[in-house]
Design a protein around this motif. Structure first.
Motif, PDB file in Angstrom:
ATOM      1  N   LEU A 222     127.691 -33.794   6.072  1.00  0.00           N
ATOM      2  CA  LEU A 222     128.836 -32.978   5.787  1.00  0.00           C
ATOM      3  C   LEU A 222     128.748 -31.524   6.195  1.00  0.00           C
ATOM      4  CD1 LEU A 222     129.959 -33.884   2.327  1.00  0.00           C
ATOM      5  CD2 LEU A 222     131.361 -34.232   4.376  1.00  0.00           C
ATOM      6  N   TYR A 223     127.393 -30.985   5.895  1.00  0.00           N
ATOM      7  CA  TYR A 223     126.984 -29.590   6.014  1.00  0.00           C
ATOM      8  C   TYR A 223     125.668 -29.647   6.686  1.00  0.00           C
ATOM      9  CZ  TYR A 223     131.075 -28.792   3.331  1.00  0.00           C
ATOM     10  OH  TYR A 223     132.460 -29.083   3.052  1.00  0.00           O
ATOM     11  N   ASP A 224     125.302 -29.026   7.924  1.00  0.00           N
ATOM     12  CA  ASP A 224     123.948 -29.194   8.203  1.00  0.00           C
ATOM     13  C   ASP A 224     123.057 -28.142   7.824  1.00  0.00           C
ATOM     14  OD1 ASP A 224     124.787 -26.864  10.010  1.00  0.00           O
ATOM     15  OD2 ASP A 224     124.948 -28.336  11.784  1.00  0.00           O
TER      16      ASP A 224
ATOM     17  N   ALA B 176     124.656 -24.480   8.905  1.00  0.00           N
ATOM     18  CA  ALA B 176     125.827 -24.009   8.254  1.00  0.00           C
ATOM     19  C   ALA B 176     125.318 -23.556   6.728  1.00  0.00           C
ATOM     20  CB  ALA B 176     126.808 -25.179   8.172  1.00  0.00           C
ATOM     21  N   ILE B 177     124.444 -24.238   6.261  1.00  0.00           N
ATOM     22  CA  ILE B 177     123.837 -24.103   4.686  1.00  0.00           C
ATOM     23  C   ILE B 177     123.296 -22.784   4.775  1.00  0.00           C
ATOM     24  CG2 ILE B 177     122.518 -24.660   2.856  1.00  0.00           C
ATOM     25  CD1 ILE B 177     122.931 -27.709   3.705  1.00  0.00           C
TER      26      ILE B 177
ATOM     27  N   ARG C 110     126.028 -19.858   5.206  1.00  0.00           N
ATOM     28  CA  ARG C 110     126.538 -19.492   3.833  1.00  0.00           C
ATOM     29  C   ARG C 110     125.791 -18.877   2.905  1.00  0.00           C
ATOM     30  NH1 ARG C 110     130.023 -17.457   2.662  1.00  0.00           N
ATOM     31  NH2 ARG C 110     130.676 -18.239   0.393  1.00  0.00           N
TER      32      ARG C 110
ATOM     33  N   LEU D  35     128.549 -26.052  -3.643  1.00  0.00           N
ATOM     34  CA  LEU D  35     129.761 -26.965  -3.495  1.00  0.00           C
ATOM     35  C   LEU D  35     130.696 -26.994  -4.579  1.00  0.00           C
ATOM     36  CD1 LEU D  35     127.851 -30.189  -2.329  1.00  0.00           C
ATOM     37  CD2 LEU D  35     128.877 -28.296  -0.888  1.00  0.00           C
TER      38      LEU D  35
ATOM     39  N   PHE E  61     130.696 -24.037  -0.099  1.00  0.00           N
ATOM     40  CA  PHE E  61     131.523 -24.715   0.500  1.00  0.00           C
ATOM     41  C   PHE E  61     132.600 -25.746  -0.392  1.00  0.00           C
ATOM     42  CE2 PHE E  61     127.642 -25.044   3.022  1.00  0.00           C
ATOM     43  CZ  PHE E  61     127.944 -24.557   4.161  1.00  0.00           C
TER      44      PHE E  61
ATOM     45  N   CYS F 201     133.848 -29.188  -1.414  1.00  0.00           N
ATOM     46  CA  CYS F 201     133.431 -30.452  -1.377  1.00  0.00           C
ATOM     47  C   CYS F 201     134.578 -31.363  -1.162  1.00  0.00           C
ATOM     48  CB  CYS F 201     132.349 -30.680  -2.460  1.00  0.00           C
ATOM     49  SG  CYS F 201     131.502 -32.285  -2.226  1.00  0.00           S
TER      50      CYS F 201
ATOM     51  N   PHE G 147     120.068 -31.088   4.856  1.00  0.00           N
ATOM     52  CA  PHE G 147     121.316 -31.016   4.930  1.00  0.00           C
ATOM     53  C   PHE G 147     122.101 -31.726   3.552  1.00  0.00           C
ATOM     54  CE2 PHE G 147     119.829 -35.043   6.834  1.00  0.00           C
ATOM     55  CZ  PHE G 147     120.815 -36.069   6.243  1.00  0.00           C
TER      56      PHE G 147
END
Length: 181
Positions: free
Chosen positions: A10-12, A15-16, A19, A131, A148, A150, A171
């Motif tokens: 979902l989020y690599d 991206a994590i 954020r 999340l 993010f 979820c 991830f």
């Protein structure tokens, strides 16, 4: 867990990391006083560690504590009953506190923790959730900082588990169920 199921990302990692840097900057913008970051164990340990490093890069030096709460056991649905397995040791009186958790779903665990810390005299209690899954909220609580939103899937990785498996993944992903694309 027997076998290794397919886990969809979902989020690599990139991206994590991006954020978390943004969350640290938002926290720094509030100019917290005598900041105490409280990681809600077990799921938040990777997020809390990376957030602490990002806060350091933003010239914030928080004290770190760990609060071990349980409402899931080995299941995939919250039992609705929150137990304190390990309490914090620091005095929170007059301090700015940020509770760090992997996922804000029903909200019961974070509301329990927020109320407990506030009752002990914290100056402020904010919530950072990697999340946010608002479609399952049962308690009146929102995160102040969110990584993010979820989707309605059971997520694993980056500290989050399914019956104690897959926490180590770098991830956030999910195990496809019937009907998932």
């Amino acid at each position: 867990m027997t076998g290794t199921p397919e886990i969809r990302v979902l989020y690599d990692e990139a991206a994590i990391a991006e954020r978390i840097t943004g969350i640290a900057k938002s926290i720094a913008d509030h100019q917290p006083e005598d900041l105490l970051v409280v990681a809600i164990l077990k799921g938040s340990f990777m997020f809390a560690a990376d957030l602490a490093r990002a806060l350091h890069a933003a010239n914030i030096a928080p004290e770190m504590e760990f609060l071990h709460l349980s409402s899931y056991g080995t299941g995939t649905v919250s039992s609705g009953h929150v137990k304190v397995l390990r309490d914090i040791e620091s005095d929170v009186t007059g301090r700015d506190v940020i509770l760090v958790d992997d996922i804000l779903e029903s909200g019961r665990t974070l509301k329990f923790a927020r109320d407990m810390i506030a009752e002990r005299g914290a100056s402020s209690v904010r919530v950072a959730a990697l999340l946010d899954k608002p479609m399952h909220r049962k308690a009146d609580i929102e995160a102040d900082y969110v990584g993010f939103e979820c989707p309605d899937k059971f997520v694993v990785g980056y500290g989050m588990d399914m019956a104690h498996a897959w926490r180590q993944l770098p991830f956030i992903g999910y195990v496809p169920q019937d009907g998932d694309a």
